[in-house]
Design a protein around this motif. Sequence first.
Motif, PDB file in Angstrom:
ATOM      1  N   ALA A 117     -21.428   5.197  44.720  1.00 38.62           N
ATOM      2  CA  ALA A 117     -22.493   4.937  45.811  1.00 38.62           C
ATOM      3  C   ALA A 117     -22.548   3.559  46.157  1.00 38.62           C
ATOM      4  CB  ALA A 117     -23.683   5.727  45.625  1.00 38.62           C
ATOM      5  N   SER A 118     -23.154   3.217  47.483  1.00 33.60           N
ATOM      6  CA  SER A 118     -23.237   1.946  47.924  1.00 33.60           C
ATOM      7  C   SER A 118     -22.225   1.172  47.621  1.00 33.60           C
ATOM      8  CB  SER A 118     -24.521   1.351  47.009  1.00 33.60           C
ATOM      9  OG  SER A 118     -25.843   2.025  47.137  1.00 33.60           O
ATOM     10  N   HIS A 119     -21.058   1.524  48.144  1.00 32.14           N
ATOM     11  CA  HIS A 119     -19.916   0.689  48.035  1.00 32.14           C
ATOM     12  C   HIS A 119     -19.563   0.146  46.718  1.00 32.14           C
ATOM     13  CE1 HIS A 119     -19.638   0.550  52.363  1.00 32.14           C
ATOM     14  NE2 HIS A 119     -20.669   0.260  52.396  1.00 32.14           N
ATOM     15  N   GLY A 120     -19.930   1.042  45.797  1.00 31.20           N
ATOM     16  CA  GLY A 120     -19.618   0.688  44.118  1.00 31.20           C
ATOM     17  C   GLY A 120     -20.795  -0.066  43.377  1.00 31.20           C
ATOM     18  N   TRP A 121     -22.131   0.007  44.157  1.00 27.80           N
ATOM     19  CA  TRP A 121     -23.017  -1.000  43.526  1.00 27.80           C
ATOM     20  C   TRP A 121     -23.701  -0.166  42.476  1.00 27.80           C
ATOM     21  CZ3 TRP A 121     -23.580  -6.281  43.231  1.00 27.80           C
ATOM     22  CH2 TRP A 121     -22.814  -7.018  44.117  1.00 27.80           C
ATOM     23  N   GLU A 122     -23.913   1.023  42.714  1.00 24.29           N
ATOM     24  CA  GLU A 122     -24.472   2.190  41.881  1.00 24.29           C
ATOM     25  C   GLU A 122     -23.619   3.495  41.724  1.00 24.29           C
ATOM     26  OE1 GLU A 122     -28.033   3.231  43.424  1.00 24.29           O
ATOM     27  OE2 GLU A 122     -27.445   3.518  45.586  1.00 24.29           O
ATOM     28  N   TRP A 123     -23.791   4.105  40.596  1.00 21.56           N
ATOM     29  CA  TRP A 123     -22.896   4.889  40.443  1.00 21.56           C
ATOM     30  C   TRP A 123     -23.510   6.066  39.147  1.00 21.56           C
ATOM     31  CZ3 TRP A 123     -21.927   0.119  38.958  1.00 21.56           C
ATOM     32  CH2 TRP A 123     -21.678  -0.118  37.743  1.00 21.56           C
TER      33      TRP A 123
END
Length: 262
Positions: free
Chosen positions: A84-90
């Motif tokens: 998520a968040s363009h890869g900033w949280e997952w």
Amino acid sequence: MKYAFSKLPEIKSKIENSGPTALLLDFDGTISPIVPRPDDAYIPEKTRSLLKKIDKMFPVVIVTGRPLAVIRKKVGVKRFIYAASHGWEWDFEGKLKRKPLPKTIAVKFNRLRQAVKNIKKDFPPLIIENKPYSVTFHYHLLPIKQEMIFTERLKNFLKPIRRQSSIRIFHDKKTVEITPDLNWTKGDISESALRHLRQKSHKNFLPIYIGDSTTDEDAFRALARGITVRVGKSKNSAAEYYLREQREVQKFLGWFLKTLPS
């Protein structure tokens, strides 16, 4: 670019001649139709059902600019992998992580969030999403005359922001998204998800990535060894294949499920 439905034998051959497959998908405009209000976005029940069936055969990874809490609720399938968040949280199968923003970037975004309030006052139908790692303008609901005034105002607003090396701006489908530019993109988080799958299974996965926006181009480039599909043809895209419209994504997933061996 090649039209995916005219190249199904080619795509099938690539999949059959590789190891296991991982399906990576953007959300808005890919598995969810584009809607004027981002809160109204949804996955058609048939699409969700197809993805759940595919996930029993191959891993499904949702790669999106939406915050993690929002996308997990929108998709509603706990066992999927979420970037998520363009890869900033997952969320990699229950392993939740977030990359912290450097303090200097966090300060810039706090100032940005304050500045956009003045724009919102002048354009009431404008929707501004202040997400943890980005700021997004949605101007689908602006009347044509207001839209012309707004885009000129936004152009001037963005001029000093463009000069900042740590900020990235994406334009797409009556949206403008401002994100950090710190060498961490949808391409990087997609590679990270594939490493997670490889470490778990000790197998190399062939990535199939489907997306529709400028933010997906990083993933198309990073996963060029796999099968990359853009929703909407674009001569500037790094994707190898394309689908003509969002509704064809569901059709493609149906083909994927019926054609491939378990």
